[in-house]
Design an enzyme around this catalytic site. Structure first.
Site: not given
Ligand code: 9MR
Length: 369
Positions: A157, A264
């Site tokens: 991220e 994910e």
């Protein structure tokens, strides 16, 4: 004679069973995927300590990633303290059950110890100090798990949602924009054989895809040792455009020479404003399904899941893994994000570990001729 008859009966029964099983085809995700795709789950201790959870995990999945226990805060809590005790339990479990293990993650702005890039007053450390800390952090961890994990989410991220390019993180403030490149280089130096990934959410979406492409292209142009890109896919039933955006993004990532992984995956059935997985998001929100998931919602979720797996199947050899962020509904982070304490249903398996309609829909995609 009696013994021979018993043997004959046993043989007939077992071959009848075998042909029945063969005729029925694969019954688990990992069997259905075969060697075309790794099927992964994010796990925590209960999934390896509770026998029923462990049975579900090892029968359905062939790869694991730890939802929390490999994060920098836990592996490297203080400058001179590395703690591998808990993480090594997952290594042993993966080895005992022949599961591929992926390390998540080496660097993230959340669940990260402040000492890496900040002084005691919270000010960014000078670049040379930040770089030295990053090198020690990554080298120690990657060396410890050498030969035990197949790949690492090296940077997690790192792209901003609202700023034009990179997220403003302690690493960025201390080292500068090349902290991402350096992280990959340090990891590769410590283990030249391990796969190295950049992992992020919403990078298939129009607002973030150009930033991801820019970053990944810059890394490739600079000959940075990156193997793949992880698209997280924290999806919502109310955002039905994702599969089309995914379809469009994959060939462009692949054109850079990268493997693509769905890292994910979950499909949220509850209303929420936050998109993706910004960990700081906190909301109030309805909790309508405490008594159970209505059949029509379960069915819609199944179609959504199937559409994501279909995209994976559309790109053989490029999309190499699909990991769901959990195994069953009870252990999913979605019960507490972005609204705390809801009864959510984001996974393929129900709270009693039985397969949900989404499981059958995914199996259909994986076994389609
Ligand atoms: O699943 C993790 C959850 O248990 C933690 O509370 C949370 C804390 O930030 O992190 C979750 O995992 C995140 C992952 O590491 C990175 N992408 C978003 C995931 C969901 O927040």
């Amino acid at each position: 004679m009696k013994r021979a008859l018993t043997l004959l009966t046993a043989l007939l029964t077992s071959s009848a069973l075998t042909s029945a099983t063969l005729a029925a085809g694969p019954t688990t995700l990992r069997e259905a995927a075969g060697d075309r795709l790794l099927i992964g789950a994010a796990i925590s201790m209960p999934q390896i300590e509770d026998p029923k959870q462990a049975e579900l995990l090892t029968s359905q999945f062939n790869s694991i990633v730890c939802g929390n226990d490999f994060k920098p805060l836990y592996l490297h809590p203080k400058p001179d303290v590395f703690n591998f005790e808990t993480a090594d339990k997952y290594v042993a479990f993966a080895e005992a059950h022949g599961l591929k293990l992926i390390g998540h993650n080496l660097l993230w702005h959340s669940q990260a110890p402040a000492h890496l890039f900040q002084d005691e007053s919270g000010k960014p450390l000078p670049r040379e100090q930040g770089l030295a800390n990053l090198q020690k952090h990554i080298t120690t961890i990657v060396t410890h798990f050498k030969g035990k994990v197949i790949g690492w989410d090296v940077v997690n991220e790192g792209l901003a949602d609202s700023e034009p390019y990179l997220r403003s993180t302690p690493a960025l403030k201390s080292i500068g924009e090349d902290y991402i490149q350096k992280a990959f280089e340090f990891a590769h130096a410590a283990d030249p054989d391990v796969e190295l990934y950049y992992n992020d959410y919403n990078i298939e979406k129009p607002y973030k895809f150009p930033k991801a492409l820019k970053l990944l292209k810059a890394l490739k142009d600079a000959k940075v040792p990156i193997t793949g890109v992880g698209i997280q896919l924290h999806c919502q039933l109310t955002e039905p455009k994702t599969p089309a955006e995914l379809e469009a993004a994959i060939p462009q990532f692949a054109a850079l020479g990268l493997k693509v992984m769905f890292t994910e995956l979950d499909v949220d059935v509850l209303p929420r404003k936050a998109s993706g997985a910004d960990v700081t998001a906190k909301e109030q929100g309805a909790n309508p399904y405490t008594a159970g998931l209505p059949a029509d919602v379960a069915e819609a979720q199944g179609k959504y899941y199937a559409s994501i797996f279909q995209v994976a199947m559309n790109h053989p050899g490029v999309v190499t893994r699909v990991t769901t962020w959990g195994t069953d509904d009870s252990t999913s982070w979605l019960n507490d994000w972005p609204v705390r304490g809801r009864t959510n249903y984001g996974m393929l398996f129900a709270r009693d570990l039985s397969p949900k309609p989404a499981f059958a829909d995914v199996m259909k995609v994986l076994t389609a001729k």
